[in-house]
Design an enzyme around this catalytic site. Structure first.
Site, PDB file in Angstrom:
ATOM      1  N   LYS A   1      40.100  58.583  39.366  1.00 43.55           N
ATOM      2  CA  LYS A   1      41.381  58.205  39.208  1.00 43.55           C
ATOM      3  C   LYS A   1      41.230  57.388  37.850  1.00 43.55           C
ATOM      4  CE  LYS A   1      43.065  54.493  41.353  1.00 43.55           C
ATOM      5  NZ  LYS A   1      43.532  53.118  40.400  1.00 43.55           N
ATOM      6  N   ASN A   2      40.392  56.537  37.725  1.00 47.45           N
ATOM      7  CA  ASN A   2      40.321  55.391  36.718  1.00 47.45           C
ATOM      8  C   ASN A   2      39.652  55.982  35.269  1.00 47.45           C
ATOM      9  OD1 ASN A   2      41.510  53.656  38.439  1.00 47.45           O
ATOM     10  ND2 ASN A   2      39.943  52.588  38.912  1.00 47.45           N
TER      11      ASN A   2
ATOM     12  N   CYS B   1      50.123  42.116  40.748  1.00 51.00           N
ATOM     13  CA  CYS B   1      50.005  43.009  42.165  1.00 51.00           C
ATOM     14  C   CYS B   1      49.448  42.157  43.108  1.00 51.00           C
ATOM     15  CB  CYS B   1      49.311  44.277  41.708  1.00 51.00           C
ATOM     16  SG  CYS B   1      47.377  43.986  41.605  1.00 51.00           S
TER      17      CYS B   1
ATOM     18  N   ARG C   1      46.951  39.708  36.876  1.00 50.70           N
ATOM     19  CA  ARG C   1      46.475  41.012  35.873  1.00 50.70           C
ATOM     20  C   ARG C   1      47.248  40.873  34.735  1.00 50.70           C
ATOM     21  NH1 ARG C   1      45.684  45.843  39.655  1.00 50.70           N
ATOM     22  NH2 ARG C   1      44.414  46.574  37.877  1.00 50.70           N
ATOM     23  N   PRO C   2      47.212  40.061  33.697  1.00 55.87           N
ATOM     24  CA  PRO C   2      47.945  39.802  32.609  1.00 55.87           C
ATOM     25  C   PRO C   2      47.297  41.162  31.465  1.00 55.87           C
ATOM     26  CG  PRO C   2      46.241  38.292  32.581  1.00 55.87           C
ATOM     27  CD  PRO C   2      46.421  38.633  33.919  1.00 55.87           C
TER      28      PRO C   2
ATOM     29  N   ASP D   1      35.577  47.110  42.834  1.00 55.09           N
ATOM     30  CA  ASP D   1      36.481  48.094  43.556  1.00 55.09           C
ATOM     31  C   ASP D   1      35.535  48.404  44.798  1.00 55.09           C
ATOM     32  OD1 ASP D   1      38.086  49.730  40.620  1.00 55.09           O
ATOM     33  OD2 ASP D   1      38.387  48.037  41.534  1.00 55.09           O
TER      34      ASP D   1
ATOM     35  N   ARG E   1      47.406  56.230  46.750  1.00 60.50           N
ATOM     36  CA  ARG E   1      47.302  56.140  45.149  1.00 60.50           C
ATOM     37  C   ARG E   1      45.867  56.435  44.856  1.00 60.50           C
ATOM     38  NH1 ARG E   1      48.885  50.613  43.164  1.00 60.50           N
ATOM     39  NH2 ARG E   1      48.333  51.379  41.205  1.00 60.50           N
TER      40      ARG E   1
HETATM   41  C1  EPZ Z   1      40.519  48.432  35.914  1.00 63.30           C
HETATM   42  O1  EPZ Z   1      41.878  47.722  35.925  1.00 63.30           O
HETATM   43  C2  EPZ Z   1      40.847  49.049  37.017  1.00 63.30           C
HETATM   44  N1  EPZ Z   1      42.196  50.221  37.140  1.00 63.30           N
HETATM   45  C3  EPZ Z   1      40.849  48.549  38.111  1.00 63.30           C
HETATM   46  O2  EPZ Z   1      40.707  49.519  39.564  1.00 63.30           O
HETATM   47  C4  EPZ Z   1      39.516  47.666  38.416  1.00 63.30           C
HETATM   48  O3  EPZ Z   1      39.313  47.068  39.710  1.00 63.30           O
HETATM   49  C5  EPZ Z   1      39.265  46.735  37.034  1.00 63.30           C
HETATM   50  O4  EPZ Z   1      39.479  47.660  36.049  1.00 63.30           O
HETATM   51  C6  EPZ Z   1      38.127  46.089  36.924  1.00 63.30           C
HETATM   52  O5  EPZ Z   1      37.087  47.145  37.085  1.00 63.30           O
HETATM   53  C7  EPZ Z   1      42.240  51.195  36.252  1.00 63.30           C
HETATM   54  O6  EPZ Z   1      41.082  51.621  35.556  1.00 63.30           O
HETATM   55  C8  EPZ Z   1      43.191  52.078  36.380  1.00 63.30           C
HETATM   56  P1  EPZ Z   1      40.577  44.668  33.864  1.00 63.30           P
HETATM   57  P2  EPZ Z   1      42.107  46.785  34.782  1.00 63.30           P
HETATM   58  O7  EPZ Z   1      41.502  44.578  32.881  1.00 63.30           O
HETATM   59  O8  EPZ Z   1      41.998  47.411  33.416  1.00 63.30           O
HETATM   60  C9  EPZ Z   1      41.632  40.096  33.307  1.00 63.30           C
HETATM   61  C10 EPZ Z   1      41.338  50.245  41.688  1.00 63.30           C
HETATM   62  O9  EPZ Z   1      41.445  49.860  42.855  1.00 63.30           O
HETATM   63  N2  EPZ Z   1      42.540  40.404  32.209  1.00 63.30           N
HETATM   64  O10 EPZ Z   1      39.239  45.008  33.614  1.00 63.30           O
HETATM   65  O11 EPZ Z   1      43.722  46.397  34.838  1.00 63.30           O
HETATM   66  C11 EPZ Z   1      42.210  40.567  34.779  1.00 63.30           C
HETATM   67  O12 EPZ Z   1      43.368  39.611  35.165  1.00 63.30           O
HETATM   68  C12 EPZ Z   1      41.831  49.461  40.462  1.00 63.30           C
HETATM   69  O13 EPZ Z   1      41.334  51.431  41.222  1.00 63.30           O
HETATM   70  C13 EPZ Z   1      43.138  39.422  31.573  1.00 63.30           C
HETATM   71  O14 EPZ Z   1      43.030  38.177  31.803  1.00 63.30           O
HETATM   72  O15 EPZ Z   1      41.265  45.388  34.946  1.00 63.30           O
HETATM   73  C14 EPZ Z   1      41.236  40.611  35.561  1.00 63.30           C
HETATM   74  O16 EPZ Z   1      40.975  39.261  36.083  1.00 63.30           O
HETATM   75  C15 EPZ Z   1      42.341  48.060  40.863  1.00 63.30           C
HETATM   76  N3  EPZ Z   1      43.968  39.769  30.312  1.00 63.30           N
HETATM   77  C16 EPZ Z   1      40.034  40.841  34.699  1.00 63.30           C
HETATM   78  O17 EPZ Z   1      40.449  40.610  33.333  1.00 63.30           O
HETATM   79  C17 EPZ Z   1      43.930  41.013  29.915  1.00 63.30           C
HETATM   80  O18 EPZ Z   1      44.604  41.476  28.778  1.00 63.30           O
HETATM   81  C18 EPZ Z   1      39.465  42.306  34.540  1.00 63.30           C
HETATM   82  O19 EPZ Z   1      40.661  43.003  34.523  1.00 63.30           O
HETATM   83  C19 EPZ Z   1      43.416  42.050  30.735  1.00 63.30           C
HETATM   84  C20 EPZ Z   1      42.694  41.774  31.834  1.00 63.30           C
END
Ligand code: EPZ
Length: 420
Positions: free
Chosen positions: A22-23, A117, A122-123, A307, A399
């Site tokens: 998915k990711n 969510c 998740r900014p 995850d 999902r």
């Molecule tokens: C991806 O989400 C995955 N989703 C998530 O999988 C996964 O948990 C996550 O990466 C971490 O590995 C997809 O790939 C579609 P991040 P993403 O940006 O990209 C902070 C699942 O269950 N952050 O790596 O949204 C954020 O708040 C899902 O399949 C900022 O502060 O995750 C978090 O604390 C859930 N500012 C950390 O970084 C930003 O601009 C990591 O988030 C972006 C992120």
């Protein structure tokens, strides 16, 4: 709405094929906006989030042809709308991934600002800051991100303040068509980022360093057609391995890549599992033993994946011993523990750490799913519980897990999907 009804106590035993990731599929589908020729994506998982991404591209006027095996041909030349509406973005945050490709290919984008969510706020500030560093003008108004650029984006050196998978992916995609070189430092190293990079390279992008914390992209004028197979889903694979371990069973996974699951396989071996593997398969055998409690701390790849945290919490709930599970990526990703305690688990929370005292048995109960991986952990808890568990709001599960009840039935579980 449906629910899953599980009669616990069955030992999982058997073999199954892992679906496409998915990711990886979601950013790859977003990246189909970049080339000026049609592209074909194969091994796409049949998941609600993928359907939402296809719907999003379709409502932008992109031509999509989907065959019976869910191979998708995409032709972005027919695009008419440069907007990702609230109605779709609110159901799938990954819609933000169309921002970078739309800016790079069409010079404008109007994308609903993704809210938080269940697992956290998740900014997307790092996505926006990176694109601004490449020359985009971005302002947020009325809940929408309005982005534009005169001519092409410009290559830039971008140091990511924290490791972000989506932020790395958005900037990586945008940089492929930028004028000049982009260097992304402190980049995410996840295998799904590597899969996206390989798809972009197959379309003619010039990328090196993907899979390391420094990715270098030399922008090109255009990207061309290709046919690409999405990588297998390492989190789906990990989830079934933990379900088999928790039920003291034996399982063989095909289309599963052990090299992307090293941290997870190490923890399963610590829990007492016998693991064997080949290039594209993994086998786990508990030899009928109760798992031993394992402590863990989530971190960006190649560390232990966030995850997979909820699934291990479920296994630890019935394991032999006490364990500490620390979640460092998201601020609210221990929520599934409260539902497990309603099943007789003994889990207390201190800050971002769950202290889990393993129980010989937990009991079936009606429980509520809250997000994708928390729902998977409740399925695992239901599989090991004594008696019947009803899991409500399982749209969360749909999902991210393709035909979960069919796959678990194949492995010997007693599980049914019923109207809720
Ligand atoms: C991806 O989400 C995955 N989703 C998530 O999988 C996964 O948990 C996550 O990466 C971490 O590995 C997809 O790939 C579609 P991040 P993403 O940006 O990209 C902070 C699942 O269950 N952050 O790596 O949204 C954020 O708040 C899902 O399949 C900022 O502060 O995750 C978090 O604390 C859930 N500012 C950390 O970084 C930003 O601009 C990591 O988030 C972006 C992120």
């Amino acid at each position: 709405m449906d629910k899953l009804v599980i009669q616990g106590g069955r030992v999982l035993n058997g073999e199954l094929r892992i679906s496409g990731a998915k990711n990886a599929a979601l950013p790859i589908l977003a990246a189909t906006l970049l080339p000026d020729e049609p592209v074909t994506i194969r091994n796409v998982p049949h998941l609600h989030d993928v359907t939402t991404m296809i719907e999003l591209l379709g409502c932008m006027g992109v031509e999509l042809t989907v065959d019976e095996k869910l191979s998708i041909e995409v032709n972005a030349n027919s695009i008419t709308e440069f907007a990702a509406p609230y109605e779709l973005v609110k159901t799938m945050r990954a819609s933000i991934l169309v921002l970078g490709p739309m800016l790079a290919r069409f010079g404008k984008a109007h994308v609903s600002f993704p809210g938080g969510c269940a697992i956290g706020s998740r900014p997307v500030d790092l996505h926006l800051r990176g694109l601004e560093a490449m020359g985009a003008t971005i302002h947020v108004e009325g809940g929408y991100i309005n982005a534009s650029v005169e001519g092409r984006l410009k290559g830039a050196r971008i140091l990511m303040e924290i490791v972000t998978v989506g932020g790395t992916e958005n900037i990586l995609m945008a940089a492929t068509l930028a004028d000049g070189q982009t260097i992304i430092e402190n980049a995410a190293r996840e295998p799904e980022v590597v899969d996206l990079a390989q798809f972009l390279i197959a379309m003619g992008a010039k990328i090196t360093g993907h899979g390391t914390d420094t990715i270098i992209i030399d922008g090109v004028e255009r990207l061309h057609s290709c046919t690409y197979d999405v990588m297998p889903d390492r989190i789906e694979a990990g989830t079934y391995l933990v379900a088999a371990a928790a039920t003291r069973g034996k399982i063989k996974l095909r289309d599963a890549c052990p090299q992307y699951l090293e941290a997870v396989l190490q923890k399963l071996q610590e829990a007492g599992a016998i693991i064997t593997s080949g290039a594209d398969w993994i086998e786990l055998d508990m030899e009928g033993r109760r798992p031993v409690a394992v402590s863990l701390k989530t971190s960006p790849y190649p560390g232990f994946p966030t995850d997979m945290q909820a699934q291990f919490t479920a296994m630890n709930a019935i394991a032999d011993g006490t364990s500490l599970v620390t979640e460092t990526i998201f601020e609210n990703r221990l929520i599934q523990t409260h539902e497990m305690n309603r099943m007789g688990a003994n889990i207390s929370i201190e800050g971002n750490t769950a202290i889990i005292v393993g129980q010989e048995h937990i009991q079936g109960a009606p429980v509520m799913a809250s997000d994708l991986r928390a729902s998977a952990s409740l399925v695992i808890a239901g599989l090991v519980a004594q008696g019947e568990t009803h899991i409500h709001r399982i749209y969360h599960i749909d999902r991210g897990y393709e035909t979960i009840e069919e796959k678990l039935l194949l492995l010997g579980a007693d599980i049914r999907r019923l109207p809720d």
